[in-house]
Design a protein around this motif. Sequence first.
Motif, PDB file in Angstrom:
ATOM      1  N   ARG A  89     -24.238  -5.470  14.861  1.00  0.00           N
ATOM      2  CA  ARG A  89     -25.291  -6.073  15.675  1.00  0.00           C
ATOM      3  C   ARG A  89     -25.918  -7.236  14.906  1.00  0.00           C
ATOM      4  N   ILE A  90     -26.054  -8.352  15.595  1.00  0.00           N
ATOM      5  CA  ILE A  90     -26.650  -9.544  14.997  1.00  0.00           C
ATOM      6  C   ILE A  90     -27.924  -9.903  15.765  1.00  0.00           C
ATOM      7  N   GLU A 106     -22.482 -20.768  10.286  1.00  0.00           N
ATOM      8  CA  GLU A 106     -21.123 -20.695   9.745  1.00  0.00           C
ATOM      9  C   GLU A 106     -20.686 -19.244   9.573  1.00  0.00           C
ATOM     10  N   VAL A 107     -21.599 -18.399   9.096  1.00  0.00           N
ATOM     11  CA  VAL A 107     -21.281 -16.969   8.959  1.00  0.00           C
ATOM     12  C   VAL A 107     -20.994 -16.368  10.325  1.00  0.00           C
ATOM     13  N   PHE A 108     -21.833 -16.707  11.302  1.00  0.00           N
ATOM     14  CA  PHE A 108     -21.637 -16.173  12.649  1.00  0.00           C
ATOM     15  C   PHE A 108     -20.285 -16.600  13.213  1.00  0.00           C
ATOM     16  N   LEU A 122     -29.159 -13.166  11.399  1.00  0.00           N
ATOM     17  CA  LEU A 122     -28.667 -14.531  11.233  1.00  0.00           C
ATOM     18  C   LEU A 122     -29.498 -15.452  12.109  1.00  0.00           C
ATOM     19  N   ASP A 123     -29.892 -16.571  11.554  1.00  0.00           N
ATOM     20  CA  ASP A 123     -30.610 -17.591  12.306  1.00  0.00           C
ATOM     21  C   ASP A 123     -29.603 -18.681  12.676  1.00  0.00           C
ATOM     22  N   LEU A 124     -29.223 -18.739  13.942  1.00  0.00           N
ATOM     23  CA  LEU A 124     -28.181 -19.661  14.355  1.00  0.00           C
ATOM     24  C   LEU A 124     -28.610 -21.119  14.278  1.00  0.00           C
ATOM     25  N   ALA A 125     -29.902 -21.363  14.075  1.00  0.00           N
ATOM     26  CA  ALA A 125     -30.375 -22.738  13.901  1.00  0.00           C
ATOM     27  C   ALA A 125     -30.137 -23.241  12.480  1.00  0.00           C
ATOM     28  N   ARG A 126     -29.774 -22.353  11.580  1.00  0.00           N
ATOM     29  CA  ARG A 126     -29.490 -22.732  10.187  1.00  0.00           C
ATOM     30  C   ARG A 126     -27.986 -22.871  10.011  1.00  0.00           C
TER      31      ARG A 126
END
Length: 454
Positions: free
Chosen positions: A237-238, A271-273, A262-266
């Motif tokens: 879960r993210i 990249e990890v996502f 994870l903060d998708l704005a970073r």
Amino acid sequence: MTIGGERDFGTAQAWEALGGAPELVERVRYAGSGNLGEGPLPVGELARATVGACALAAGELGAVRAGGTTGDPSPLVVDEGAVATAFVSERHLRVSGRAPVTFAPLSGFWPAADGWVRTHANYPHHEAALVRALGLRSPEPEALRAAVAGRTAVEVQELAYAAGGLAVAVAERYGDPQPLVETVRTTGEREPGRGRALGEAPPGRPVAGVRVLDLTRVIAGPVATRTLGLLGADVLRIDTPGLPEADDAYADTGFGKRSALLDLARAGDREVFEGLLAEADVVVTGYRPGALERHGLGARELSERRPGLVVAELCAWGRRAPQPWAGRRGFDSLVQAGYGIAAACAGPDGTPGVLPAQALDHGTGYLLAAGVMRALAGGGGCRLRFSLAGTGSWLVRGLAPAGGDGGAAAYSAEPWLRETGSGYGVLRHAVSPFGEWAGGPSRWGTDRAVWLPR
């Protein structure tokens, strides 16, 4: 209780909606008894049918992975006591002996000038939005009561939504019909083998080796993914760090999975996502329509990028709902109010009522898990759509009471309760209708954002 080889009507309906072969329905045997309380709507039948359909899907996927056919005649036994206990798992939860917080003081039914309003303010940001929308001097129930009483129900509803809060006028009639599930092919007809070849699976773990990226919150989506986790999937879960989950909610639904932030704005987190997504077999989403599209992660985009991916979408009001409802946030309690279920469950004094379980949440969760397993059995490469309103539509229009008490008076939840260590301390919790988890959940957001080795 269904006995012998009799066909359960609700299970047959759910299985047909999922596209399953009708002759397989007779594999399900219901044993024991359960009791989800009395009421005007067939909640017990919904609970039994959704878990039964999920059992059929698990059996089908297991047979396919074993190299057999989907027509395995061996029985699949579902205990109705386990079903009834699991459908109110949040009520049975104890966290180090403490009962969980369920509904916050500003969540509930409130009389308006022309009817009733249901609010949902369990999350701090929703409470703040409600206070702001109605100009409350303090976040106290009496202040909210006075503010609602001077306005129409729809006025309160629209003010709350405009401010980012949640309030729904209680509808006096059932909402428009909605499908129980919609299947959208990614490119033409689904081709066997489009997804990753899964190979054999251990007995009782038909989803073993499957990687599930869990982008859901609260109850329905997490129930689906904790079920897939129990049945063998690697569920990750993210969440975004800026939208914390309630500890008690995750203590109940965090079984069978890991949780990372994870903060998708970073750029680094994105990249990890993307790396996780590249190796996922299934993505389950539970955010309101349009939320993930802003990040280029809508179901269509995901399917175009990964044709073999199974993408299961969950929303509150259904994509066929009239605007602006199709794109709005919602929870089980709000859908009950807005779909006419709360009015149907009203007491003698006219105060709106509730179902004896958050059945739209739990039922949709088991249906979603079943849909994912059916998609995997068919080779992957499809999009599935579920909604709480779709399950509500089926409850009020498609299901019928089975009749009799089914031995409900003898029901006790105790055989289906366990104590397990977790990141939150010792939990007393309900087991799944499909068995027991190996351990309790970690604390929300404390795991690494990596897949386990296959």
